[in-house]
Design a protein around this motif. Structure first.
Motif, PDB file in Angstrom:
ATOM      1  N   LEU A 916       0.769  -1.201   0.150  1.00 57.41           N
ATOM      2  CA  LEU A 916       0.068   0.094  -0.163  1.00 57.41           C
ATOM      3  C   LEU A 916       1.008   1.078   0.103  1.00 57.41           C
ATOM      4  CD1 LEU A 916      -2.718   1.479   0.169  1.00 57.41           C
ATOM      5  CD2 LEU A 916      -2.462   1.241   2.660  1.00 57.41           C
ATOM      6  N   VAL A 917       1.836   1.378   0.714  1.00 54.91           N
ATOM      7  CA  VAL A 917       2.817   2.440   0.938  1.00 54.91           C
ATOM      8  C   VAL A 917       3.580   2.593  -0.388  1.00 54.91           C
ATOM      9  CG1 VAL A 917       4.884   3.366   1.755  1.00 54.91           C
ATOM     10  CG2 VAL A 917       2.997   2.394   3.515  1.00 54.91           C
ATOM     11  N   VAL A 961       6.188   0.539   9.079  1.00 50.59           N
ATOM     12  CA  VAL A 961       6.605   0.126   7.618  1.00 50.59           C
ATOM     13  C   VAL A 961       7.365   1.307   7.098  1.00 50.59           C
ATOM     14  CG1 VAL A 961       5.620  -0.172   5.313  1.00 50.59           C
ATOM     15  CG2 VAL A 961       4.280  -1.218   7.198  1.00 50.59           C
ATOM     16  N   TYR A 962       8.375   0.877   6.507  1.00 46.91           N
ATOM     17  CA  TYR A 962       9.393   1.998   6.025  1.00 46.91           C
ATOM     18  C   TYR A 962       8.609   2.486   4.734  1.00 46.91           C
ATOM     19  CZ  TYR A 962      13.493   3.713   3.486  1.00 46.91           C
ATOM     20  OH  TYR A 962      14.362   4.836   2.708  1.00 46.91           O
ATOM     21  N   GLY A 963       8.940   3.789   4.717  1.00 45.58           N
ATOM     22  CA  GLY A 963       8.423   4.662   3.578  1.00 45.58           C
ATOM     23  C   GLY A 963       6.971   5.077   3.733  1.00 45.58           C
ATOM     24  N   MET A1016      16.763  -2.557  13.366  1.00 47.48           N
ATOM     25  CA  MET A1016      15.921  -1.628  14.004  1.00 47.48           C
ATOM     26  C   MET A1016      16.162  -0.201  14.271  1.00 47.48           C
ATOM     27  SD  MET A1016      12.909  -1.721  15.190  1.00 47.48           S
ATOM     28  CE  MET A1016      11.984  -0.192  15.662  1.00 47.48           C
ATOM     29  N   GLN A1017      17.608   0.037  14.812  1.00 48.51           N
ATOM     30  CA  GLN A1017      18.116   1.154  14.735  1.00 48.51           C
ATOM     31  C   GLN A1017      18.116   1.931  13.310  1.00 48.51           C
ATOM     32  OE1 GLN A1017      21.873   1.139  16.413  1.00 48.51           O
ATOM     33  NE2 GLN A1017      21.119  -0.061  18.437  1.00 48.51           N
ATOM     34  N   LEU A1018      18.389   1.281  12.289  1.00 45.51           N
ATOM     35  CA  LEU A1018      18.559   1.803  10.853  1.00 45.51           C
ATOM     36  C   LEU A1018      17.121   2.216  10.566  1.00 45.51           C
ATOM     37  CD1 LEU A1018      20.009   2.457   8.274  1.00 45.51           C
ATOM     38  CD2 LEU A1018      19.549   0.166   7.655  1.00 45.51           C
ATOM     39  N   LEU A1019      16.066   1.303  10.884  1.00 46.66           N
ATOM     40  CA  LEU A1019      14.776   1.538  10.654  1.00 46.66           C
ATOM     41  C   LEU A1019      14.394   2.855  11.550  1.00 46.66           C
ATOM     42  CD1 LEU A1019      12.038   1.069   9.195  1.00 46.66           C
ATOM     43  CD2 LEU A1019      11.358  -0.544  11.152  1.00 46.66           C
ATOM     44  N   ASP A1026      12.870  10.658   7.431  1.00 46.96           N
ATOM     45  CA  ASP A1026      11.407  10.884   6.627  1.00 46.96           C
ATOM     46  C   ASP A1026      10.578  11.818   7.403  1.00 46.96           C
ATOM     47  OD1 ASP A1026      12.524   9.193   4.789  1.00 46.96           O
ATOM     48  OD2 ASP A1026      11.514   7.241   5.534  1.00 46.96           O
ATOM     49  N   LEU A1027      10.230  11.759   8.553  1.00 45.21           N
ATOM     50  CA  LEU A1027       9.420  12.649   9.276  1.00 45.21           C
ATOM     51  C   LEU A1027       9.912  14.231   9.213  1.00 45.21           C
ATOM     52  CD1 LEU A1027       6.734  13.195  11.335  1.00 45.21           C
ATOM     53  CD2 LEU A1027       8.415  12.822  13.140  1.00 45.21           C
TER      54      LEU A1027
END
Length: 1169
Positions: A916-917, A961-963, A1016-1019, A1026-1027
């Protein structure tokens, strides 16, 4: 006369030894270039001086004697009888063995003046016979044998040039044989068993030369054959066997002139000895020695061709590796021979070598390749000989497979690499300028363009084919027709009138109407590219033919019926001679694939493009003008670029653009359908992990976009949608590429097809969900399927006609029933019932039934969600590739609406969320790429935003979810704009999802592995970035400071958090927002930000935060605020100074940070109230 004076003036008697040699050398040079005008006095003096020096017992060095000997030989050029008389007098001296130098001079005389020595043969041999009776082994024996060898060879020279000599011809052979025979017998009886190596070499040379003379008389041949066996035995006795080989070669050359064959037993011994020498690895002969040994075998084959070939073939079937290599090498020498006897045996020679084509030894296979090189360079214009071209490609494919598989020793890797280079060198060295090469090479080379395993050979293959095309275009077809008739008639043994020509499939074929009996049926050679279909009766022959000789079946019904009866009935064996030419679409598809990866394949991309340009007329007649422009542009783009400087994505885009341009002038629907079918076939045959597969998917989609047969396009789209495994990533990506690229020209058709497929499948799943996932009759889906198909039926009626619509409808029926059928197609039982039986047996009983229900439910749910994810990404791919002028009309409900509908599953897996993203991001970018959208507004923008925010709310921070922020960012760029309330809600939800995550230490403790903690840290770090980008985009979309006030309002709660890691993250985002906002100082004009003062005070308290990164970012934020204020007040110098201070805040030096912070604090005190 001048030279006579020069000779007379030379000081012979007075010069010392060293100068005497130089004097003789100078004199020799003068005599060799003189005209012979010497007085008798000068000649006599010269002979006397030289003879005296030659026979001097002491006081004269050896080099002086040799120089004097050479002067006498040079003098004999003009005064032969004077010199020969002097030498004969010394040879016949009574009771005295001649000096060694005298004997050597006699040998030189026979070597230099063979025909002039003929009158002296009898007396010389008589004198040598007497000398032999008085000498022992040693230097004199070697000298005598040398004289015998040279004079015997002189006699053989006379036999071949009798017309140039005044000596009586009648009975000459008998007289010379009678003169030589006693000497020959003396040498055989007394000196064959000598022990010294030098003496052995001299004796065998003399024996071989005298043997050659005796072979001219039948009465002495028996004795000569006996000594020939002795000569072969010397291979085991002497250390230097090259002298034996030279003597053997001389004898065999004599036999060629005498036309007397060697006895069969002796011939076999000669072949065995030569082969043993070539295969001896303990003392390998040198190149010159090998050449003489090969010459011996060739001479032997001229007398016994069949026996020689049979012997060499026997050596190929067994024995050592070196023996097989030697045998193949000797067969290659036979191929090079122009003798009629050996040329007649070429088919047997080729067949013999074919038996070792698959030899495990790399050295043997290398010898086979060298044999093929010799065969192809022998100007052989028989088709059977050129069939071995295929082995070059087979060997290349074999070595390529071994190298790709790996696991080889270093020396094996080196051997296989050398074999590959040899294959390419052989193919690149083919001479296509010879007469008939177009007919012989064209079908045999063109078939290797398409198979992927031969791509490494494309560079030399392209050069050959380009040369053949140029030759055919220059010469025209008239010459080729004549060559074809002659070659085929010679090959088949029948006249062209006995054959008829018909069209069969891809090309013309020749059918012989002269059947042969089964006893006459030719045996299929190993490795030959021939197809045999066994049956009874006649045996027609089929071979490629020129297009000019065609007889159309439509114009000759009787002939067509007869040929069809022969070809389609199973009553006759059929041999297809030669290779089937590849389809034009297959050539285009394969060469495009090779061209798409220029630096993965080296020079092959350039070769593929050049070959495409050369074959344009054979691929399609409408491509000439297009490719004359497009191909040079592609080559120009590649020129000068290296692997590091070439953008692979840009190059792939150019190749696909070239394919689109190539399809535009082609109006033949069947041709474009054939291209898509060929691309599908190559796609199916390529390896799953091959780099070719992604490009083939894109090329297939591009071909469908250029196809004018809408029914075929729809069938292909449906096929990919139906057959793609939704859980296999590579298949999914390939399907999306095909469908998306097909939408470039068939946007509405492709979108409607995907919509129907999606509607039918999702209705089926919803029904199953409401009924507890029970498997119903597959026919239940058909009403929904019809309803979903009905709008397309109306669209198709307008474009395609009713028959095509019915065909599309019938093609879609298997979609509803595929899930209920057994996957391998061997049974009509429902797949679910078979799964029930298998799991029931595994789990057993009532408990097993419960577990079975759970497994089925889980499997169905996962597959349903995976399919939904695939369809969503398919919709976004269609949007990205859709024509810009057509996208806006259907992107709202037709694309975005279907994506949102597919995302409404109650249990959303991570793959569904990610799809979806990605889909929303791509669709938003596609809308922006249209450019001027006018008054277009995405009505589903708010719904899409709400969907993403609802997901974010329910997502744990460690599974975000990334993105997703990027999707919201792209959505925010579209109209209509969000309301202030919606914008503030968006900011609040996004900040909550990112800033509220646990600290790094806590996240690390919750991870099972170090890798999981790092991921997890990278995400989380990417989420923060992104924010920040999302907030910056929202600021750009607003024209007032209201959005900035909302952001400050949302961030205040996090800046005042009791958790230091939350404050640090909030400062990170705040710094990003202020950094983006400082360049947009116009926000402050007219309406100042309400939150500015409170933000300055809050940041001031954070400058003393416990975390170093926090107070550093707090000062940075204050610096950004000062820059904004300075630009608002139009104080540019102060703004530049503050910008410099903000840059210093990033310095790792503590003193620099303190100084910059102090200056920023002072500037804050100067802010107006």
């Amino acid at each position: 006369m001048r030279r006579a004076k020069q000779v007379a003036s030379l000081p012979f008697a007075v010069c010392p030894q060293g100068e005497r040699v130089e004097t003789y050398r100078e004199l020799e040079s003068v005599l060799q270039g003189g005209d012979g005008c010497l007085t008798s006095g000068v000649v006599n003096r010269l002979i006397a001086e030289a003879s005296s020096d030659m026979r001097a017992a002491q006081g004269v060095a050896g080099d002086v004697k040799m120089a004097a000997s050479d002067v006498l030989v040079a003098l004999a050029r003009s005064h032969f009888h004077f010199v020969m008389s002097e030498l004969q007098s010394h040879l016949k001296a009574m009771g005295k063995v001649p000096d060694e130098i005298v004997l050597l001079t006699l040998g030189k005389m026979a070597h230099s003046y063979a025909l002039q020595c003929i009158p002296f043969v009898g007396m010389t041999l008589l004198a040598l016979r007497a000398v032999l009776s008085r000498v022992g082994s040693g230097r004199i024996l070697c000298a005598v044998c040398s004289v015998l060898e040279q004079w015997s060879k002189g006699v053989n020279t006379y036999f071949g040039n009798r017309e140039q000599c005044s000596f009586p011809r009648k009975g000459a052979a008998a007289r010379f044989s009678e003169a030589i025979y006693p000497v020959f017998c003396s040498v055989v009886e007394n000196w064959l068993d000598c022990r010294e190596e030098e003496a052995k070499q001299a004796v065998l040379g003399a024996v071989a030369a005298m043997m050659s003379v005796l072979l001219h008389e039948e009465q002495h041949r028996e004795h000569a054959w006996e000594q020939l066996l002795w000569l072969l035995h010397q291979y085991r006795e002497v250390r230097d066997t090259s002298r034996v080989t030279k003597s053997l070669s001389y004898v065999l050359e004599t036999l060629e002139g005498v036309q007397t064959p060697v006895p069969r037993g002796t011939a076999l011994a000669i072949s065995t000895a030569a082969h043993r020498q070539l295969s001896d690895v303990t003392k390998e002969p040198g190149p010159a020695h090998k050449a003489v040994l090969s010459r011996c075998v060739v001479l032997q084959a001229q007398m016994y061709a069949e026996e020689t070939v049979a012997f060499l073939r026997s050596q190929l079937s067994g024995g050592s590796e070196a023996g097989r290599v030697a045998a193949v090498g000797l067969l290659a020498v036979l191929v090079r021979s122009d003798a009629p006897a050996t040329r007649e045996k070429l088919p047997q020679v080729v067949e013999a070598v074919g038996s070792v084509c698959d030899d495990p030894s790399a050295q043997v296979r290398r010898a086979v390749l060298e044999f093929i090189r010799e065969l192809l360079s022998s100007v052989c214009q028989s088709c059977w000989a050129w069939d071995v071209v295929g082995h070059i490609f087979t060997e290349f494919s074999r070595t390529s497979g071994r190298l790709v598989a790996g696991g080889l020793f270093p020396w094996e890797t080196q051997e296989d690499g050398a074999l590959q280079a040899l294959c390419m060198d052989i193919l690149g060295s083919l001479d296509v300028s010879l007469r008939g090469m177009t007919r012989l090479l064209w079908p045999r080379l063109l078939q290797y363009v398409v198979p992927a395993q031969y791509s490494g050979m494309l560079v030399p293959l392209s050069h050959c084919l380009q040369a053949l095309v140029e030759r055919r275009e220059r010469a025209g077809c008239k010459e080729e027709e004549e060559e074809t008739d002659a070659t085929e008639s010679q090959e088949q043994g029948r006249s062209p009138s006995e054959c008829c020509w018909v069209w069969q499939g891809v090309g013309p074929v020749r059918v012989s109407l002269c059947p042969t009996s089964p006893e006459q049926e030719p045996r299929k050679p190993k490795g030959r590219a021939r197809l045999c279909c066994w049956a009874w009766g006649a045996l027609p022959y089929i071979a490629p033919c020129p297009a000019q000789r065609l007889v159309s079946p439509a114009r000759s019904t009787l002939l067509a019926s007869a040929v069809a009866a022969l070809l389609l009935s199973a009553l006759s064996p059929v041999w297809v001679i030669g290779a089937q030419l590849p389809a034009p679409q297959a050539l285009l598809a394969r060469l495009l694939v090779v061209a798409a990866a220029p630096y993965r394949s080296g020079e092959r991309a350039v070769a593929a493009l050049r070959l495409l340009q050369a074959l344009h007329g054979r691929i399609h007649r409408a491509l000439g003008a297009v490719w004359a422009t497009e191909v040079p542009l592609l080559l120009q783009y590649l020129e000068g670029r290296t692997e590091s400087s070439l953008d692979s994505a840009e190059w792939e885009h150019r190749v696909l653009k070239f394919l689109r341009a190539s399809l535009e002038p082609i109006e033949d629907k069947a041709w474009t359908v054939g291209l898509s079918q060929e691309l599908s076939q190559q796609l199916g045959s390529s390896a799953p992990s091959s780099w070719e597969k992604p490009f083939l998917h894109k090329a297939l989609g591009t071909a469908l976009a250029g196809c004018q047969d809408l029914r075929h396009v729809q069938r292909q789209v449906l096929r990919f949608l139906q057959e793609t495994n939704p859980v296999e990533l590579s298949e999914v990506q390939g399907m999306i590429s095909v469908v998306a690229h097909a939408a470039e020209n068939h946007f509405h058709l492709v979108l409607d097809t995907v919509t129907m497929f999606s509607a039918a499948l999702t209705r089926d799943w919803f029904y199953q969900t409401s009924m507890g996932w029970k498997v119903k009759d597959p026919g239940f889906c058909l009403p929904f399927l019809f309803l979903a198909f009905f709008p397309l039926l109306r669209l198709q009626q307008a474009n395609c006609g009713s028959q095509q619509c019915v065909g599309c409808w019938l093609h879609f029926l298997p979609i509803a029933t595929q899930e209920a059928k057994l996957r391998d197609g061997n049974s009509s039982r429902p797949w679910s019932s078979q799964l029930s039986e298998q799991l029931g047996e595994l789990l057993g009983g009532a408990q097993g039934n419960k577990e079975l229900v759970k497994v089925r439910q889980q499997h169905t749910m996962e597959r349903a969600q995976a399919t939904c994810a695939v369809l969503m990404r398919t919709y976004s791919g269609i949007a990205w590739h859709a024509p810009k002028e057509q996208l806006l009309s259907r992107v709202d409900k037709g694309i975005m609406g279907n994506i949102l509908r597919l995302s409404t599953a109650k249990q959303r897996a991570s793959q569904l969320k990610l799809a979806l993203v990605q889909s929303i991001t791509e669709v938003s970018c596609a809308i922006q790429a249209v450019g001027d959208c006018g008054s277009f507004e995405l009505s589903l923008k708010q719904e899409a935003t709400r969907t993403l925010l609802d997901w974010i709310k329910r997502e744990p921070c460690d599974s975000l979810v990334y993105g997703v922020f990027q999707a919201l960012e792209e959505l925010s760029k579209l109209r209509p704009p969000l309301s202030r309330e919606e914008s503030r809600k968006l900011l609040s939800v996004c900040c909550q999802s990112v800033l509220s995550c646990p600290s790094k230490a806590r996240m690390n403790r919750g991870r099972k592995t170090v890798r999981a903690a790092v991921n997890m840290q990278l995400l989380h770090r990417r989420g923060l970035e992104d924010l920040g980008h999302l907030m910056g985009t929202l600021l750009e979309a607003e024209e007032t400071s209201a959005c900035f006030d909302d952001m400050v309002h949302v961030l205040k709660g996090w800046l005042t958090s009791a958790k230091e890691w939350e404050r640090e993250r909030a400062l990170h985002v705040c710094a990003h927002v202020l950094g983006a906002c400082k360049e947009r100082f116009e926000l402050m004009a007219g309406r100042p930000c309400k939150q500015l003062g409170s933000l300055v005070g809050l940041l001031g308290t954070l400058t003393s935060d416990c975390l170093a990164t926090s107070h550093q970012r707090a000062w940075l934020c204050l610096g950004y605020l000062l820059q904004m204020q300075a630009k608002t007040m139009k104080v540019v110098p102060e703004a530049d100074e503050i910008r410099r201070l903000c840059e210093e805040l990033n310095s790792p030096d503590t003193n620099t940070l303190v100084q910059a912070s102090t200056k920023i604090a002072k500037s804050l005190l100067l802010l107006p109230e």
